[in-house]
Design a protein around this motif. Sequence first.
Motif, short mmCIF file in Angstrom:
data_model
loop_
_atom_site.label_atom_id
_atom_site.label_comp_id
_atom_site.label_asym_id
_atom_site.label_seq_id
_atom_site.Cartn_x
_atom_site.Cartn_y
_atom_site.Cartn_z
N GLN A 31 15.19 4.58 -8.44
CA GLN A 31 14.65 3.39 -7.80
C GLN A 31 13.65 3.78 -6.74
O GLN A 31 13.92 4.63 -5.90
CB GLN A 31 15.78 2.56 -7.19
CG GLN A 31 15.28 1.29 -6.49
CD GLN A 31 16.42 0.48 -5.90
OE1 GLN A 31 17.58 0.87 -6.03
NE2 GLN A 31 16.10 -0.61 -5.25
N LYS A 32 12.44 3.19 -6.78
CA LYS A 32 11.39 3.50 -5.81
C LYS A 32 11.52 2.58 -4.62
O LYS A 32 11.77 1.38 -4.76
CB LYS A 32 10.01 3.32 -6.45
CG LYS A 32 9.73 4.31 -7.57
CD LYS A 32 8.31 4.13 -8.09
CE LYS A 32 8.01 5.14 -9.18
NZ LYS A 32 6.63 4.98 -9.72
N HIS A 33 11.37 3.18 -3.46
CA HIS A 33 11.47 2.41 -2.23
C HIS A 33 10.08 2.13 -1.70
O HIS A 33 9.24 3.03 -1.62
CB HIS A 33 12.29 3.17 -1.18
CG HIS A 33 13.70 3.43 -1.62
ND1 HIS A 33 14.69 2.49 -1.53
CD2 HIS A 33 14.26 4.53 -2.19
CE1 HIS A 33 15.82 2.99 -1.99
NE2 HIS A 33 15.59 4.23 -2.42
N ALA A 34 9.79 0.92 -1.40
CA ALA A 34 8.46 0.54 -0.92
C ALA A 34 8.21 1.16 0.45
O ALA A 34 9.09 1.15 1.31
CB ALA A 34 8.36 -0.98 -0.85
N ARG A 35 7.00 1.74 0.60
CA ARG A 35 6.63 2.32 1.89
C ARG A 35 6.26 1.19 2.84
O ARG A 35 5.52 0.28 2.47
CB ARG A 35 5.46 3.26 1.72
CG ARG A 35 5.01 3.92 3.02
CD ARG A 35 3.85 4.84 2.76
NE ARG A 35 4.26 5.93 1.88
CZ ARG A 35 3.43 6.89 1.48
NH1 ARG A 35 2.17 6.88 1.86
NH2 ARG A 35 3.87 7.85 0.69
N PRO A 36 6.78 1.24 4.04
CA PRO A 36 6.46 0.15 4.97
C PRO A 36 4.97 0.09 5.26
O PRO A 36 4.29 1.11 5.35
CB PRO A 36 7.27 0.52 6.23
CG PRO A 36 7.52 1.99 6.10
CD PRO A 36 7.64 2.25 4.63
N ALA A 37 4.47 -1.12 5.36
CA ALA A 37 3.04 -1.30 5.62
C ALA A 37 2.70 -0.75 7.00
O ALA A 37 3.47 -0.91 7.95
CB ALA A 37 2.69 -2.78 5.53
#
Length: 197
Positions: free
Chosen positions: A28-34
């Motif tokens: 599962q890929k974790h979204a990088r915080p903006a």
Amino acid sequence: MPLPASTAPFVRPDLQEEEEAPLPVPGQKHARPAPTPEEIQLREEEEEARLRRILQQVNEEEPAEAQEVDDREIRRLAMVLEKRFAKNQELRLKFAEDPQKFVESELELDEAIKKLLVLTEYPHLYPVLLETGALRTLLGLLVHDNVDLAVEVVALLNDLTDPDVVVAEPAAACIVPALEEAALPALIDVLKRFSDD
């Protein structure tokens, strides 16, 4: 009167353990915080600073000194032309069925021809060109199997015999009779090859 016993164990609030973070799910890929506006601005400033450093380095580079052109330089260029022509002829004979073996030598020969264009800026050195025998080599290239090389030679001879140059510099006039004597048959051959193509 005794108090009723609590059914839940008593835990002191200050000793409660923090809730453990959930374990990552494999694959599962974790979204990088903006990035925040401050981070974006910092990156832009760093990039601008990098570009300024590059520009400063370019501006600080000293321009290359123009190479002095004298009779020694013309002799050197003539020797390079002669050597590259001989190398090309040797490779063409050795690998007649495999052009890839001699294509690089023809690129080098083309470069040697173009470098003689510097003579047009120093017409008083034309006699040196004749002394070296480079003109005979150029005339030999007019019948080269590679028509592109013959075209380069025609362009070079055209520039060398520009009327304005020949008239303005008496020493340059020596090239005209040399070409009239030997170049006409070769030029006719070149024109015939063009018409055949």
